[in-house]
Design an enzyme around this catalytic site. Structure first.
Site, PDB file in Angstrom:
ATOM      1  N   HIS A   9       0.846  -1.192   0.000  1.00  0.00           N
ATOM      2  CA  HIS A   9       0.000   0.000   0.000  1.00  0.00           C
ATOM      3  C   HIS A   9       0.883   1.244   0.000  1.00  0.00           C
ATOM      4  CE1 HIS A   9      -3.519  -2.393   1.846  1.00  0.00           C
ATOM      5  NE2 HIS A   9      -3.689  -2.254   0.560  1.00  0.00           N
ATOM      6  N   GLY A  36       1.985  -2.282 -10.277  1.00  0.00           N
ATOM      7  CA  GLY A  36       2.622  -1.193 -11.008  1.00  0.00           C
ATOM      8  C   GLY A  36       3.535  -0.250 -10.266  1.00  0.00           C
ATOM      9  N   GLY A  56      -2.447  -1.654  -8.579  1.00  0.00           N
ATOM     10  CA  GLY A  56      -3.510  -2.388  -7.887  1.00  0.00           C
ATOM     11  C   GLY A  56      -4.915  -1.958  -8.277  1.00  0.00           C
ATOM     12  N   ASP A  61      -4.072  -6.104  -8.750  1.00  0.00           N
ATOM     13  CA  ASP A  61      -4.496  -7.070  -7.730  1.00  0.00           C
ATOM     14  C   ASP A  61      -5.232  -8.237  -8.383  1.00  0.00           C
ATOM     15  OD1 ASP A  61      -3.472  -5.437  -5.711  1.00  0.00           O
ATOM     16  OD2 ASP A  61      -5.391  -4.438  -5.371  1.00  0.00           O
ATOM     17  N   ASP A  81      -1.222  -1.525   4.898  1.00  0.00           N
ATOM     18  CA  ASP A  81      -1.307  -0.444   5.884  1.00  0.00           C
ATOM     19  C   ASP A  81      -2.664  -0.560   6.583  1.00  0.00           C
ATOM     20  OD1 ASP A  81      -1.348   1.819   7.410  1.00  0.00           O
ATOM     21  OD2 ASP A  81      -1.129   3.221   5.746  1.00  0.00           O
ATOM     22  N   HIS A  88      -9.576   0.872  -3.203  1.00  0.00           N
ATOM     23  CA  HIS A  88      -9.882  -0.366  -3.929  1.00  0.00           C
ATOM     24  C   HIS A  88      -9.915  -1.551  -2.968  1.00  0.00           C
ATOM     25  CE1 HIS A  88      -5.523  -0.206  -3.808  1.00  0.00           C
ATOM     26  NE2 HIS A  88      -5.447  -1.457  -4.191  1.00  0.00           N
ATOM     27  N   ASP A  91     -10.850  -5.062  -4.173  1.00  0.00           N
ATOM     28  CA  ASP A  91      -9.795  -5.779  -4.895  1.00  0.00           C
ATOM     29  C   ASP A  91      -8.800  -6.408  -3.926  1.00  0.00           C
ATOM     30  OD1 ASP A  91     -10.886  -4.888  -7.331  1.00  0.00           O
ATOM     31  OD2 ASP A  91      -9.740  -3.025  -7.191  1.00  0.00           O
ATOM     32  N   ARG A  97      -8.359 -13.080  -0.107  1.00  0.00           N
ATOM     33  CA  ARG A  97      -9.235 -14.255  -0.055  1.00  0.00           C
ATOM     34  C   ARG A  97      -8.699 -15.372  -0.943  1.00  0.00           C
ATOM     35  NH1 ARG A  97     -13.025 -16.374  -3.111  1.00  0.00           N
ATOM     36  NH2 ARG A  97     -13.136 -14.627  -4.544  1.00  0.00           N
TER      37      ARG A  97
END
Length: 123
Positions: A9, A36, A56, A61, A81, A88, A91, A97
């Protein structure tokens, strides 16, 4: 050689770059992907060879999630973080998950990431 994704993040990008510099010798023995902006930082600030995906929020992601689902990404290092809102979030939750669902080695902080890297074969 293991395929590893490196993600951070915004507020954790400096920490991931510093961590990657500390573990650069070990990381060089593996195939590395990153989302990226994180990938760009790692390419600019280390000697690592990184395949940079989309950022992301723009699908990076999801690209990593697809790699996990296809059995092509056994290790995800994702410096999260916990104190910042994520635009997002959906995502990010999907990626986490999938990592859990497919029993992917998942590290979300420096100590766990160091343990994961140390546990990987050196070839």
């Amino acid at each position: 050689m293991t395929t590893i994704a490196l993600v951070a993040h915004d507020q954790k990008k400096d920490a991931l770059v510093a961590w990657a510099k500390t573990h650069e010798a070990a990381l060089q023995r593996h195939t590395l992907y990153a989302t990226g902006t994180t990938g760009g930082r790692l390419q600019a600030e280390t000697n690592l060879t990184i395949t940079a995906l989309k950022s992301g929020p723009l699908g990076g992601d999801a690209q990593l999630g697809a790699m996990i689902a296809e059995g092509k990404l056994p290790v995800l290092i994702f410096f999260i973080d916990p104190l910042s809102a994520m635009p997002h979030d959906v995502d990010v939750k999907s990626l986490i998950r999938l990592a859990i669902l497919y029993d992917t080695l998942l590290a979300v902080n420096e100590e766990t990431a160091a343990a994961v890297i140390a546990s990987l074969p050196a070839t």
